[in-house]
Design an enzyme around this catalytic site. Sequence first.
Site, PDB file in Angstrom:
ATOM      1  N   LYS A 176      60.633 -12.019  18.910  1.00  0.00           N
ATOM      2  CA  LYS A 176      62.199 -11.910  18.329  1.00  0.00           C
ATOM      3  C   LYS A 176      62.510 -12.905  19.638  1.00  0.00           C
ATOM      4  CE  LYS A 176      66.118  -9.436  17.368  1.00  0.00           C
ATOM      5  NZ  LYS A 176      66.889  -8.142  17.154  1.00  0.00           N
ATOM      6  N   VAL A 224      62.213 -14.002  14.133  1.00  0.00           N
ATOM      7  CA  VAL A 224      61.365 -13.210  14.290  1.00  0.00           C
ATOM      8  C   VAL A 224      59.957 -13.924  13.974  1.00  0.00           C
ATOM      9  CG1 VAL A 224      60.278 -10.740  14.336  1.00  0.00           C
ATOM     10  CG2 VAL A 224      62.607 -10.863  13.958  1.00  0.00           C
ATOM     11  N   GLY A 228      68.590 -13.431  15.842  1.00  0.00           N
ATOM     12  CA  GLY A 228      67.540 -14.361  16.354  1.00  0.00           C
ATOM     13  C   GLY A 228      66.601 -14.449  15.183  1.00  0.00           C
ATOM     14  N   ILE A 279      58.711 -14.328  10.167  1.00  0.00           N
ATOM     15  CA  ILE A 279      58.547 -13.355   9.203  1.00  0.00           C
ATOM     16  C   ILE A 279      59.883 -12.543   8.944  1.00  0.00           C
ATOM     17  CG2 ILE A 279      56.108 -12.752   9.673  1.00  0.00           C
ATOM     18  CD1 ILE A 279      57.164 -10.534  11.734  1.00  0.00           C
ATOM     19  N   GLY A 280      60.935 -13.221   9.619  1.00  0.00           N
ATOM     20  CA  GLY A 280      62.276 -12.330   9.355  1.00  0.00           C
ATOM     21  C   GLY A 280      63.349 -13.291  10.261  1.00  0.00           C
ATOM     22  N   ASP A 329      73.165   0.631  13.811  1.00  0.00           N
ATOM     23  CA  ASP A 329      72.890  -0.239  12.847  1.00  0.00           C
ATOM     24  C   ASP A 329      72.103   0.106  11.813  1.00  0.00           C
ATOM     25  OD1 ASP A 329      73.743  -2.462  11.423  1.00  0.00           O
ATOM     26  OD2 ASP A 329      72.328  -3.849  12.472  1.00  0.00           O
TER      27      ASP A 329
END
Length: 450
Positions: A162, A148, A146, A140-141, A260
Amino acid sequence: MAPSANSSGGSVPLLTTSIVGLKFYILVLILVAIVVTIILITVLCIRRNRTSKKSKMRRVKHSSGTIPLVSKEIVEVIKIEQVDGDESSRMKKQVECEIEESSSVSVESPSPSANIGWGRWYSLKELENATDGFAEGSVIGEGGYGIVYRGILQDGSIVAVKNLLNNKGQAEKEFKVEVEAIGKVRHKNLVGLVGYCAEGAKRMLVYEYVDNGNLEQWLHGDVGPVSPLTWDIRMKIAVGTAKGLAYLHEGLEPKVVHRDVKSSNILLDKKWHAKVSDFGLAKLLGSGKSYVTTRVMGTFGYVSPEYASTGMLNEGSDVYSFGILLMELVTGRSPIDYSRAPAEMNLVDWFKGMVASRRGEELVDPLIEIQPSPRSLKRALLVCLRCIDLDANKRPKMGQIVHMLEADDFPFRSELRTREKDPVPSQVDLFKKVPYPKRHVEPVNKASWR
């Protein structure tokens, strides 16, 4: 004459052979070049097909359709160093994907029965089963730190797993940072850390699952002619994000500086509640410390000027990044967009210029169907400008920002402030053009952002 004739006559076949041979080699080179070109085109096509397949698999269903994808790449991290020797006057900028060397304390692999007080231990086998063996269809990401995955645990609960990339010990560093920063944090506007996995070299973090993608996808993805993010929804997201950051800055000891803050790190649920995520770059700021000196990390376009130039980090750096995020919500534009005209590439410069020219209404994202009220728009613009004040000491605290965004009685001044003009146009000059809130905000009730 005869020998001469024979000599010249004998040289003709040799010359012909040389010319024919030359043409032959040229033909061979042309054929080789054609073959290489065909191979390169084939490889590119295959890669595009694979990328397209992955993108299709990563689309997540939403009640109103499909979460939009963002195709553009964003430079993850910027590092600014002073070069020694003859080049000491030059600044070197480079993309940096490593987290700062952490302290000598390392996180050892605990046993399954170990309890470190902030989440449960998951075995690698459990997380493999939850994610179908870390299948591509569960992704999903992805980021510089890393991948996810969406996972379903044995009890039926949905989580985000993650898997930290183990580049030069990077996984160990981020694992430690995440544990220290948000291990015991519980807030409705922060992504909760459910548990972890540490087996061998593997380091994984298990979060609560937020099911509606991130803010970057909804702002910069293909959402059609009208954005589902109305003005009210955008302000709701801004307030939620501000409350999460206010809790990190003012509700914890030691306080946490996220470092961030950006649109891709703001996750959304189906009711458009915002949750701040990804604390891999976070820093802890102990009591009595006004700042911490560290290597410059963050995302290009969001990093505050004083942090980028000095490496001195404090809450003001997050406030500046939040100001850029709020500009994104208002305008629908990225902080840096090289596809636009030179005068509009940098969001901050363009934003300031438009406000100074009294063209604030033209800043609103054209994909917003119902335009905001003048008062609501003015409030958002002024909060943006206060957050990106070049003097970090004049920026409001996140708790004050929550108050300014939520308060119906937001204080405006109709008169203009008279201040001595700076030699270089600054934020002060912009405030002279627009009525703006009083510098001193009433004390904030912390309960409002908890």
